[in-house]
Design an enzyme around this catalytic site. Structure first.
Site, short mmCIF file in Angstrom:
data_model
loop_
_atom_site.label_atom_id
_atom_site.label_comp_id
_atom_site.label_asym_id
_atom_site.label_seq_id
_atom_site.Cartn_x
_atom_site.Cartn_y
_atom_site.Cartn_z
N ALA A 125 5.33 31.01 67.68
CA ALA A 125 5.73 31.80 66.72
C ALA A 125 7.31 32.41 67.03
CB ALA A 125 4.76 32.71 65.76
N GLY A 132 16.26 33.29 62.11
CA GLY A 132 15.80 31.83 62.90
C GLY A 132 16.75 31.51 64.08
N PHE A 157 7.29 29.81 58.85
CA PHE A 157 7.70 28.41 59.11
C PHE A 157 6.80 28.13 60.21
CE2 PHE A 157 12.33 29.28 57.07
CZ PHE A 157 11.85 29.34 56.13
N PRO A 241 15.20 22.78 75.89
CA PRO A 241 15.55 21.35 75.92
C PRO A 241 14.32 20.35 75.70
CG PRO A 241 16.64 22.52 77.66
CD PRO A 241 15.65 23.44 76.71
N GLN A 242 13.39 20.26 76.00
CA GLN A 242 12.19 19.38 76.12
C GLN A 242 11.96 19.36 74.55
OE1 GLN A 242 9.20 18.60 78.90
NE2 GLN A 242 7.47 19.00 77.55
N GLU A 243 11.96 20.53 73.90
CA GLU A 243 11.33 20.49 72.35
C GLU A 243 12.58 19.60 71.63
OE1 GLU A 243 11.07 24.54 70.77
OE2 GLU A 243 11.01 23.76 68.77
N ARG A 244 13.96 19.91 71.90
CA ARG A 244 14.69 19.17 71.30
C ARG A 244 14.94 17.47 71.83
NH1 ARG A 244 18.50 24.58 71.99
NH2 ARG A 244 17.85 25.57 70.41
N GLN A 280 24.84 -10.37 50.63
CA GLN A 280 25.88 -9.98 51.87
C GLN A 280 25.64 -8.43 52.23
OE1 GLN A 280 29.97 -9.75 51.81
NE2 GLN A 280 30.23 -11.22 53.76
N GLY A 341 14.18 1.78 43.29
CA GLY A 341 13.67 2.54 42.62
C GLY A 341 12.40 2.81 43.40
C1 LIG Z 1 8.98 22.44 58.67
C2 LIG Z 1 9.40 23.54 59.53
C3 LIG Z 1 8.61 23.84 60.61
C4 LIG Z 1 9.11 24.75 61.52
N1 LIG Z 1 8.26 25.24 62.62
C5 LIG Z 1 8.54 26.20 63.39
C6 LIG Z 1 7.63 26.69 64.32
O1 LIG Z 1 6.61 26.06 64.69
N2 LIG Z 1 7.79 27.86 65.24
C7 LIG Z 1 9.01 28.37 64.72
O2 LIG Z 1 9.39 29.40 65.47
N3 LIG Z 1 9.82 28.07 63.72
C8 LIG Z 1 9.58 27.04 63.01
N4 LIG Z 1 10.60 26.56 62.10
C9 LIG Z 1 11.86 27.30 61.79
C10 LIG Z 1 13.01 26.62 62.24
O3 LIG Z 1 13.16 26.70 63.76
C11 LIG Z 1 14.26 27.53 61.74
O4 LIG Z 1 14.27 27.33 60.32
C12 LIG Z 1 15.46 27.17 62.16
O5 LIG Z 1 15.71 27.45 63.35
C13 LIG Z 1 16.51 27.79 61.34
O6 LIG Z 1 16.55 29.23 61.05
P1 LIG Z 1 16.72 29.72 59.67
O7 LIG Z 1 15.70 28.84 58.63
O8 LIG Z 1 16.30 31.08 59.64
O9 LIG Z 1 18.06 29.48 59.07
P2 LIG Z 1 19.44 30.47 59.40
O10 LIG Z 1 19.48 30.78 60.77
O11 LIG Z 1 19.47 31.41 58.40
O12 LIG Z 1 20.64 29.10 59.16
C14 LIG Z 1 21.04 29.27 57.77
C15 LIG Z 1 22.21 28.12 58.00
O13 LIG Z 1 23.31 28.95 58.65
C16 LIG Z 1 23.64 28.19 59.70
N5 LIG Z 1 24.17 28.98 61.06
C17 LIG Z 1 23.30 30.00 61.52
N6 LIG Z 1 23.91 30.57 62.45
C18 LIG Z 1 24.95 29.70 62.73
C19 LIG Z 1 26.08 29.70 63.80
N7 LIG Z 1 26.14 30.56 64.71
N8 LIG Z 1 27.28 28.87 63.55
C20 LIG Z 1 27.07 28.07 62.43
N9 LIG Z 1 26.11 28.06 61.60
C21 LIG Z 1 25.01 28.82 61.87
C22 LIG Z 1 22.63 27.38 60.12
O14 LIG Z 1 22.85 26.30 60.83
C23 LIG Z 1 22.12 26.78 58.61
O15 LIG Z 1 22.83 26.00 58.31
C24 LIG Z 1 10.37 25.80 61.28
C25 LIG Z 1 10.97 25.24 60.13
C26 LIG Z 1 10.67 24.33 59.21
C27 LIG Z 1 11.36 24.38 57.91
#
Ligand SMILES: Cc1cc2nc3c(=O)[nH]c(=O)nc-3n(C[C@H](O)[C@H](O)[C@H](O)COP(=O)(O)OP(=O)(O)OC[C@H]3O[C@@H](n4cnc5c(N)ncnc54)[C@H](O)[C@@H]3O)c2cc1C
Length: 378
Positions: A125, A132, A157, A241-244, A280, A341
């Site tokens: 979490a 986020g 989330f 990095p491993q998560e990504r 094609q 569809g």
């Molecule tokens: C299905 C799902 C599962 C998830 N699982 C987990 C989990 O297990 N644990 C956990 O901790 N989180 C989890 N998350 C959360 C997820 O990691 C976050 O939603 C994500 O990191 C984005 O954060 P945010 O939603 O607060 O968006 P924000 O940070 O509010 O971003 C909103 C927009 O602003 C942009 N933005 C923000 N900062 C910048 C910047 N510096 N430069 C340019 N653009 C920027 C973002 O790219 C985005 O387009 C999950 C989310 C989902 C939807």
């Protein structure tokens, strides 16, 4: 398809076993899990019994002491059956490494074997309603009180949030220190003051439970601190990095599964007196998709190889996540188009894959944050 050189014969044997497991224990139940909003505990247990969870852990902690390619195989095989429900990878490849790398011996012995066995389900979490992308801005606090910490705040989330027995919670132990005041805590699901919110209603990944979590004066002993106090942000940066890479691996697999399903579909579906595969445009689109898939898979495999050698940089992990998830969404969008569809009907795997794919560009760091990370090094 270009032969993949990243796996050897032993990997292939494991892949066969995982494939059978996914076909037998996951795919047939996925519809039911989507309706109930989470997978069954029984499926977690079966995955543990089958040796699919936490394979990388040393044997003394219940794992098989194997490299990350085994995790990649489990991720891929789950993707090939369009199963976005089981949060196995988050549990095995994201949560378990934190405990293995930063946990005390007592924490490792207590939690890791249960995690590998599928007896304990875990979550991490980080994200909050107000933070986020900007993780250093989390507001959840953990204040020292004698030999304990008292945790207050909320998260949202959180994957596996409804079922999790153990949650790694990111909290501020020094609110004035920004990223240097972040710590990680192990919080058991039955702690007083810990509450789960609703199972969130998502666009896709409907069989995966995703929750809000609330912490109201949750008291945990000092022994629940993971690693050093105020070192949490460094741990997060080391593990992300491993998560990504994991997200990139599922992206390539999900796109591949959609390509295969689309190839079958266009050969069957007729328009203007012949299969649409004969048009094609269809052939050219499939050629483009296949090319993009191959490029993506080759890049993912190379990064996987680098990761197994301990050489995947933070920037490369961001780059492969950015590329693979954006490619996944482009490819699946084209696959939906080629289905007409029917591609918009939930009963078709490509429709579900389309809905499931979208979040890949958001979680584990958004595409924009990946570009920030990559561009910092230029
Ligand atoms: C299905 C799902 C599962 C998830 N699982 C987990 C989990 O297990 N644990 C956990 O901790 N989180 C989890 N998350 C959360 C997820 O990691 C976050 O939603 C994500 O990191 C984005 O954060 P945010 O939603 O607060 O968006 P924000 O940070 O509010 O971003 C909103 C927009 O602003 C942009 N933005 C923000 N900062 C910048 C910047 N510096 N430069 C340019 N653009 C920027 C973002 O790219 C985005 O387009 C999950 C989310 C989902 C939807």
């Amino acid at each position: 398809m270009i032969p993949r050189s990243v796996y050897n014969q032993e990997h292939d044997m494991f892949r066969d076993a995982v494939r059978k497991f996914m076909q037998r224990e996951v795919a047939p139940y996925h519809d039911e899990w989507e309706k109930q909003g989470h997978i069954s505990r029984e499926a977690w247990k079966k995955a543990g019994d089958a040796g699919i969870l936490c394979t990388h852990l040393p044997e003394e902690y219940g794992g098989s002491n194997v490299d990350f390619r085994y995790s990649a195989i489990a991720i891929e095989e789950q993707g090939y059956v369009f199963a976005s429900g089981p949060g196995f990878s988050l549990h095995s490849d994201i949560v378990a490494p934190y405990i293995l790398h930063y946990g005390s011996e007592q924490q490792k012995q207590h939690w890791l074997p249960k995690m590998a066995a599928g007896d304990v389900i875990t979550a991490i979490a980080m994200t909050e309603p107000g933070a986020g992308s900007d993780l250093a801005g989390v507001r959840t606090t953990a204040i020292k009180d004698g030999d304990d910490y008292i945790i207050n705040g909320s998260k949202t989330f959180i994957t596996n949030g409804q079922l999790a027995d153990l949650v790694i919670v990111v909290a501020k132990t020094d609110s004035s220190a920004g990223a240097k005041g972040v710590s990680l805590f192990l919080v058991e699901g039955d702690r007083a003051g810990f509450q789960r919110g609703q199972n969130l209603d998502k666009v896709g990944m409907k069989a995966q439970d995703t929750s809000e979590l609330f912490f109201d004066n949750v008291r945990v002993p000092q022994t629940n601190l993971l690693g050093q106090e105020n070192a949490g942000f460094i741990y997060l940066m080391q593990e992300l990095p491993q998560e990504r890479l994991s997200v990139a691996i599922i992206a390539a697999a999900a796109a591949r599964a959609c390509y295969d399903a689309t190839l079958d579909y266009v050969k069957e579906r007729k328009a203007f007196g012949k299969p649409i595969a004969a048009l094609q445009n269809t052939r050219f689109k499939l050629a483009e998709i296949l090319t993009e898939l191959e490029v993506t898979q080759t890049y993912v495999d190379r990064c996987l190889e680098l990761h197994c050698q301990g050489q995947l940089s933070v920037e490369a992990a961001a780059s492969v996540k950015l590329w693979a998830t954006e490619a996944q969404c482009r490819i699946i969008d084209e696959c939906v188009q080629l289905h007409g569809g029917y591609g918009y009907m939930w009963e078709y795997p490509v429709a579900r894959a389309y809905a499931d794919a979208r979040v890949q560009r958001i979680y584990a760091g958004t595409s924009e944050i990946m570009k920030e990370i990559i561009s910092r090094s230029l």
